[in-house]
Design a protein around this motif. Sequence first.
Motif: not given
Length: 355
Positions: A340-347
């Motif tokens: 679930p951290s993929a989006g915030l890490v990528g952003a």
Amino acid sequence: MAAPHRTRVHPDPRREALRQRLRQQTRRALIGDGPAVGVDIGGTKVAAGVVDGDGRVVAHVRRETPTKSPQAVEDVIAEVVEELSARHEIVSVGIGAAGFVDADRATVLFAPHLAWRHEPLREAVEKRVRARLGRRVGRRTLVENDANAAAWGEYRFGAGRGESRLVCVTMGTGIGGAIVNSGRVQRGRYGLAGEFGHMIVVPGGHRCECGNRGCWEQYASGNALVREARELARADSPVAHGLLERAGGDPEAITGPLVTAAARAGDAAAVELFEDVGRWLGIGIANLAAALDPGTVVVGGGVSDAGELLLGPAREAFRRTLTGRGFRPELTIVRAELGPSAGLVGAADLSRGWG
């Protein structure tokens, strides 16, 4: 006398690509690789974190999405940015939004699952942060499609490391998608590329929130999984009794995590439901392979928590459906690593000037 005909001069795509790379390198040099805030906006929650230059989340906060009101969500975003910036020297802010984001990465044009229509999200958040703190946070605020952000996170720090041509499929409430090609997110002419979930796979099929019928996400997503499970339970089928028992006898209490837990425990109906969703996933990936020819497809999102219960049937359907099967190399289908951290890490990483 007729006016002389003027030949339209089209820009050289190679020169334009070079200009973009130079602008990107300049931006990265100005912003640096210090801590950045990443925000991931979902239909039910706003997750945010401070991400260092190696993709590690060093601080994390979460809020429930108060309503579908754009202004209420923007207030929550400003609140979490304020909270995280109080403890860290932030260089930039990246916001991943579930919807169509314009090419300038500032405005959410349309969000199927939120009430956003041409919402100037970057400007709204910057204004709220300044009102709270009396200053801006970081050197840049960026709005990115949430699937693009997740794909970039996996490309840089997760399951897509080392792959030059990557496609990401995120299976949550709906389906998000993104393409990373040679170190750049492919956003398309208007910033809207990668909306794979709204490819029509069954003309006249189930109604989709986007307004069409038969979209891929109506057959291979968390919503599809839950819809089929509840329908089976409402029919009072004997095979659904295990699911109903887990849901306390109420079909409406059946959720995606409940079906996943039942499938892991060997419940035959739950396993079959994942086989159905996995088959649709594989068919869609075969279509993407025909169009894009990537080397790896990373499957993320909450539905991917089922692991091989989902990916096994997907790979099988992919091999049966792939055009030219047996006479061409096959791509690799893998599960995302960042969860679930993929989006915030990528952003966060994109806001520094990458991608």
